[in-house]
Design an enzyme around this catalytic site. Structure first.
Site, short mmCIF file in Angstrom:
data_model
loop_
_atom_site.label_atom_id
_atom_site.label_comp_id
_atom_site.label_asym_id
_atom_site.label_seq_id
_atom_site.Cartn_x
_atom_site.Cartn_y
_atom_site.Cartn_z
N CYS A 23 -2.93 8.54 7.57
CA CYS A 23 -3.02 10.06 7.42
C CYS A 23 -3.44 9.76 8.86
O CYS A 23 -3.29 11.61 9.66
CB CYS A 23 -3.47 10.60 6.57
SG CYS A 23 -1.76 10.61 5.20
N ASP B 221 -5.53 0.00 -14.62
CA ASP B 221 -4.28 -0.88 -13.66
C ASP B 221 -3.40 -1.35 -13.08
O ASP B 221 -2.37 -0.55 -14.33
CB ASP B 221 -5.43 -2.68 -14.21
CG ASP B 221 -4.10 -2.55 -14.76
OD1 ASP B 221 -4.42 -3.09 -16.06
OD2 ASP B 221 -3.39 -3.79 -14.53
N HIS C 44 -2.20 4.52 2.11
CA HIS C 44 -2.14 5.24 1.91
C HIS C 44 -2.20 5.45 0.42
O HIS C 44 -2.78 6.23 -0.36
CB HIS C 44 -0.84 6.23 2.41
CG HIS C 44 -0.80 7.74 1.97
ND1 HIS C 44 -1.50 8.54 2.13
CD2 HIS C 44 0.10 8.14 1.20
CE1 HIS C 44 -0.94 9.79 1.17
NE2 HIS C 44 -0.35 9.45 0.43
N CYS D 24 -6.80 9.50 4.95
CA CYS D 24 -6.78 7.99 4.93
C CYS D 24 -6.74 8.00 5.84
O CYS D 24 -6.28 8.37 7.08
CB CYS D 24 -5.79 7.37 3.79
SG CYS D 24 -4.06 8.01 4.65
N ASP E 1 -7.15 -10.65 -16.35
CA ASP E 1 -6.20 -10.35 -17.43
C ASP E 1 -5.86 -11.90 -17.86
O ASP E 1 -6.77 -12.66 -17.41
CB ASP E 1 -4.80 -9.53 -17.41
CG ASP E 1 -3.49 -10.78 -16.13
OD1 ASP E 1 -4.02 -11.84 -15.53
OD2 ASP E 1 -3.06 -10.27 -15.83
N CYS F 289 -4.36 14.15 3.57
CA CYS F 289 -5.12 13.93 2.54
C CYS F 289 -5.90 12.64 4.29
O CYS F 289 -5.56 12.52 4.83
CB CYS F 289 -3.92 12.21 3.23
SG CYS F 289 -4.79 10.73 2.85
#
Ligand SMILES: [Zn+2]
Length: 371
Positions: A309, A266, A335, A306, A93, A304
């Site tokens: 998890c 974002d 997660h 991930c 940015d 999930c």
């Protein structure tokens, strides 16, 4: 600098599109969510872990990196990609948003913006030309123009004058752009005024940038206004350029904005919430500190995939959070980012299969349930 955006497929029932952005550091599909690495790090994770979550591109904050360790230091050490050990695309940015959040610590003029560092009170002066130089030295793939992000609410006359200044600054950024510079995106401002948003979009498109961001949202305005601002603005942006909604937002905001034609997002929400113990799941947000999870053997979300998890119970995550352990931030961030990237992948799949509105309606209903 090689930069290319291609629309691969358009949704038949909304303004959503499936696209691809190509940079010198690789390509990624859109709609995409870029996690924020404010200080050159996605807080608590290594780049390998970020890649494993299937994150393809990240955001760096020019304001923070300029003040510490300094863009020149990063430049000497090989540029931002080398410095932080991240091989994929980086969007930086311009620092505008952070500078304008400083309130009394900054003063704006035609030439640029003077401000005091939030770190040590030192005085700085940033111009459109200077933020281009900083982003060039950082070696980012996509740079943003310097803009004034006005607060909500702002009087019409102030918003109008500010809007025109932002347009003049955008032009100055483009004028000093060099051949190997990052791709340059302009930022549409204009507060919550329809004619100012239209004017801002039209003037910036006339100047001709490689992408267009919509700024000045999620600054305290009522939720309903975001959709209106997007509806006013996006029809004026070229279909052949990426549309980036800065600093937004919740899963619901993202789905709504994709339907209206946004390609890039974002936001600090998934990472910041993770550190505060707030986790995203398909059935809404979960606060892991709650007593009801004290002996809960289940993962955060049974559907999930991930790392967190697959290996840890709600009870253990609650314990880590309450004990203020570093691992709590790490596991929760893994997660939440996995959830956001999974959402973006579902959105892309839905556009490909022409059923985005089906998902969108579900999301709307869920939004109503949690209100
Ligand atoms: Zn998970």
């Amino acid at each position: 600098m090689a930069f290319r955006f291609e629309v691969l497929q358009k949704d038949t029932s909304s303004r959503a599109r499936l696209g691809r952005i190509e940079t010198n550091h690789g390509s990624f599909l859109t709609p995409a969510f870029l996690p924020v690495g404010t200080q050159g790090t996605i807080k608590s994770l290594t780049p390998e872990e970020v890649v494993e979550i299937r994150v393809e591109a990240i955001v760096g904050n020019t304001y923070h990196l300029y003040l510490r360790p300094g863009h020149e230091t990063i430049g000497k050490l090989g540029g931002l990609h080398t410095f932080i050990h991240w091989k994929n695309p980086i969007l930086t940015d311009s620092g505008g948003y952070q500078i304008f959040s400083l309130g009394a610590l900054r003063r704006i003029s035609e030439e640029g913006v003077a401000f005091q560092s939030h770190l040590d009170g030192s005085l700085h002066f940033l111009t459109p030309e200077k933020v281009m130089e900083i982003q060039r030295i950082l070696g980012s793939d996509i740079a943003m123009v310097l803009d004034e992000c006005i607060p909500y609410p702002s009087p019409y006359e102030y918003a109008k004058a500010s809007n025109r200044l932002t347009t003049r600054w955008a032009k100055r950024c483009l004028q000093v752009r060099q051949e190997n510079d990052p791709a340059l995106f302009a930022i549409v401002q204009g507060g919550v005024y329809k004619d100012l948003r239209e004017e801002s979009a039209q003037r910036l498109v006339e100047i001709n940038f490689q992408g267009y961001a919509i700024g000045g949202l999620s600054v305290g305005e009522p939720k309903s206004l975001m959709g209106e601002v997007l509806n006013w603005t996006i029809p004026f942006l070229p279909e052949s350029a990426p549309h980036y909604l800065m600093g937004v937002g919740t899963p619901e905001d993202i789905v709504n904005a994709v339907v209206l034609g946004i390609d890039l997002f974002d936001c600090v929400l998934p990472t910041r919430n993770a550190r505060n113990g707030t986790l995203f799941t398909p059935s809404g947000k979960m606060s892991i500190k709650q007593a009801q999870y004290a002996e809960d053997r289940r993962p955060i979300d049974e559907t999930c995939g991930c790392y967190t998890c697959r290996h840890y119970s709600r009870a253990y995550l609650r314990h880590l959070y309450l004990a203020n352990e570093i691992l709590s931030s790490r596991l929760n961030t893994i997660h939440n980012l996995y959830y956001y990237i999974g959402l973006m992948n579902k959105i892309k799949e839905a556009i490909r299969e022409g059923r985005l509105l089906e998902i969108y309606k579900k999301q709307q209903l869920k939004g109503l349930e949690t209100e």
